[in-house]
Design a protein around this motif. Structure first.
Motif, PDB file in Angstrom:
ATOM      1  N   GLU A   1      43.959  -4.688 -27.326  1.00  0.00           N
ATOM      2  CA  GLU A   1      44.117  -6.237 -27.880  1.00  0.00           C
ATOM      3  C   GLU A   1      43.660  -7.077 -26.762  1.00  0.00           C
ATOM      4  O   GLU A   1      44.074  -6.928 -25.481  1.00  0.00           O
ATOM      5  CB  GLU A   1      45.510  -6.625 -28.275  1.00  0.00           C
ATOM      6  CG  GLU A   1      45.747  -7.814 -28.903  1.00  0.00           C
ATOM      7  CD  GLU A   1      47.211  -8.103 -29.449  1.00  0.00           C
ATOM      8  OE1 GLU A   1      47.372  -9.105 -29.770  1.00  0.00           O
ATOM      9  OE2 GLU A   1      48.158  -7.266 -29.438  1.00  0.00           O
ATOM     10  N   ILE A   2      43.047  -8.188 -27.276  1.00  0.00           N
ATOM     11  CA  ILE A   2      42.445  -9.345 -26.318  1.00  0.00           C
ATOM     12  C   ILE A   2      43.121 -10.650 -27.218  1.00  0.00           C
ATOM     13  O   ILE A   2      43.106 -10.776 -28.169  1.00  0.00           O
ATOM     14  CB  ILE A   2      41.084  -9.314 -26.394  1.00  0.00           C
ATOM     15  CG1 ILE A   2      40.607  -8.167 -25.766  1.00  0.00           C
ATOM     16  CG2 ILE A   2      40.815 -10.802 -25.509  1.00  0.00           C
ATOM     17  CD1 ILE A   2      38.954  -8.028 -25.696  1.00  0.00           C
ATOM     18  N   ARG A   3      43.825 -11.318 -26.179  1.00  0.00           N
ATOM     19  CA  ARG A   3      44.515 -12.546 -26.743  1.00  0.00           C
ATOM     20  C   ARG A   3      44.174 -13.522 -25.830  1.00  0.00           C
ATOM     21  O   ARG A   3      44.408 -13.719 -24.629  1.00  0.00           O
ATOM     22  CB  ARG A   3      46.173 -12.148 -26.717  1.00  0.00           C
ATOM     23  CG  ARG A   3      47.024 -13.231 -27.472  1.00  0.00           C
ATOM     24  CD  ARG A   3      48.422 -12.799 -27.424  1.00  0.00           C
ATOM     25  NE  ARG A   3      48.606 -11.717 -28.378  1.00  0.00           N
ATOM     26  CZ  ARG A   3      49.905 -10.955 -28.458  1.00  0.00           C
ATOM     27  NH1 ARG A   3      50.782 -11.470 -27.454  1.00  0.00           N
ATOM     28  NH2 ARG A   3      50.034  -9.883 -29.207  1.00  0.00           N
ATOM     29  N   PRO A   4      43.893 -14.772 -26.379  1.00  0.00           N
ATOM     30  CA  PRO A   4      43.587 -16.065 -25.551  1.00  0.00           C
ATOM     31  C   PRO A   4      44.721 -16.808 -25.040  1.00  0.00           C
ATOM     32  O   PRO A   4      45.823 -16.803 -25.777  1.00  0.00           O
ATOM     33  CB  PRO A   4      42.766 -17.070 -26.555  1.00  0.00           C
ATOM     34  CG  PRO A   4      43.206 -16.464 -27.714  1.00  0.00           C
ATOM     35  CD  PRO A   4      43.718 -14.900 -27.858  1.00  0.00           C
ATOM     36  N   LEU A   5      44.743 -17.347 -23.820  1.00  0.00           N
ATOM     37  CA  LEU A   5      45.444 -18.128 -23.211  1.00  0.00           C
ATOM     38  C   LEU A   5      45.115 -19.482 -22.734  1.00  0.00           C
ATOM     39  O   LEU A   5      43.891 -19.297 -22.249  1.00  0.00           O
ATOM     40  CB  LEU A   5      46.179 -17.304 -22.030  1.00  0.00           C
ATOM     41  CG  LEU A   5      47.215 -18.103 -20.952  1.00  0.00           C
ATOM     42  CD1 LEU A   5      48.410 -17.078 -20.647  1.00  0.00           C
ATOM     43  CD2 LEU A   5      46.432 -18.636 -19.903  1.00  0.00           C
ATOM     44  N   SER A   6      45.590 -20.298 -23.026  1.00  0.00           N
ATOM     45  CA  SER A   6      45.313 -21.811 -22.328  1.00  0.00           C
ATOM     46  C   SER A   6      46.490 -22.663 -21.842  1.00  0.00           C
ATOM     47  O   SER A   6      47.609 -22.327 -22.345  1.00  0.00           O
ATOM     48  CB  SER A   6      44.476 -22.556 -23.353  1.00  0.00           C
ATOM     49  OG  SER A   6      45.190 -23.171 -24.470  1.00  0.00           O
ATOM     50  N   VAL A   7      46.291 -23.696 -21.069  1.00  0.00           N
ATOM     51  CA  VAL A   7      47.158 -24.274 -20.289  1.00  0.00           C
ATOM     52  C   VAL A   7      46.897 -25.730 -20.502  1.00  0.00           C
ATOM     53  O   VAL A   7      45.960 -26.200 -20.009  1.00  0.00           O
ATOM     54  CB  VAL A   7      47.496 -23.811 -19.006  1.00  0.00           C
ATOM     55  CG1 VAL A   7      48.710 -24.307 -18.411  1.00  0.00           C
ATOM     56  CG2 VAL A   7      47.693 -22.236 -18.768  1.00  0.00           C
ATOM     57  N   SER A   8      47.888 -26.770 -20.425  1.00  0.00           N
ATOM     58  CA  SER A   8      47.597 -27.850 -20.321  1.00  0.00           C
ATOM     59  C   SER A   8      48.674 -28.499 -19.221  1.00  0.00           C
ATOM     60  O   SER A   8      49.853 -28.030 -19.105  1.00  0.00           O
ATOM     61  CB  SER A   8      47.542 -28.965 -21.513  1.00  0.00           C
ATOM     62  OG  SER A   8      48.979 -28.722 -21.933  1.00  0.00           O
ATOM     63  N   GLY A   9      48.165 -29.462 -18.478  1.00  0.00           N
ATOM     64  CA  GLY A   9      49.086 -29.996 -17.396  1.00  0.00           C
ATOM     65  C   GLY A   9      48.030 -30.086 -16.191  1.00  0.00           C
ATOM     66  O   GLY A   9      47.069 -30.856 -16.137  1.00  0.00           O
ATOM     67  N   ASP A  10      48.892 -30.218 -14.657  1.00  0.00           N
ATOM     68  CA  ASP A  10      48.153 -30.442 -13.413  1.00  0.00           C
ATOM     69  C   ASP A  10      47.188 -29.603 -13.096  1.00  0.00           C
ATOM     70  O   ASP A  10      47.662 -28.409 -12.324  1.00  0.00           O
ATOM     71  CB  ASP A  10      49.347 -30.751 -12.695  1.00  0.00           C
ATOM     72  CG  ASP A  10      49.891 -31.875 -12.796  1.00  0.00           C
ATOM     73  OD1 ASP A  10      49.491 -33.147 -13.303  1.00  0.00           O
ATOM     74  OD2 ASP A  10      51.275 -32.030 -12.792  1.00  0.00           O
ATOM     75  N   ALA A  11      45.984 -29.487 -13.577  1.00  0.00           N
ATOM     76  CA  ALA A  11      45.011 -28.376 -13.186  1.00  0.00           C
ATOM     77  C   ALA A  11      44.383 -28.490 -11.824  1.00  0.00           C
ATOM     78  O   ALA A  11      44.483 -29.705 -11.275  1.00  0.00           O
ATOM     79  CB  ALA A  11      44.026 -28.472 -14.375  1.00  0.00           C
TER      80      ALA A  11
END
Length: 110
Positions: A16-26
């Motif tokens: 399985e391949i699952r996407p991850l993304s993040v918001s905040g202080d990049a």
């Protein structure tokens, strides 16, 4: 500060391949570590599929349960997300082996 991590926390299946993304202080450092239950190695040794990658805000990173590593194994993936200010979250997901693919285990989020 990490505002939001977009990622499904259900157990993952081999391949399985699952996407991850993040918001905040990049930018964010995303570390993926594999842990197998048995046989438990003496001390942690990263496998070739354990990675640390830098991503920008809302950039998608694919988290993969490699068939090459996980075949005939089960255990957990640990995903550590750290922002530029040092704020971090740890996500732990069960990886189901082919034999236990129908079992569902507890999932710990951050």
């Amino acid at each position: 500060m990490i505002r939001e991590i977009n990622f499904q926390l259900e157990p993952m299946e081999i391949g399985e391949i699952r996407p991850l993304s993040v918001s905040g202080d990049a930018p964010f450092q995303v570390g993926v570590s594999c842990f197998v239950r048995e046989p438990r190695p003496p001390g942690y040794r990263p496998c070739p599929h354990c990675v640390v990658r830098s991503i920008s805000e809302n950039e998608t990173m694919d988290i993969e349960v490699s068939e090459e590593f996980w075949e005939n194994r089960q255990g957990n993936l640990e995903i550590k997300v750290t922002d530029r200010k040092g704020d971090s979250r740890i996500l732990k997901l069960q990886v189901n082996s082919r034999e236990s693919g129908t079992q569902r285990g507890a999932v710990a989020g951050y």
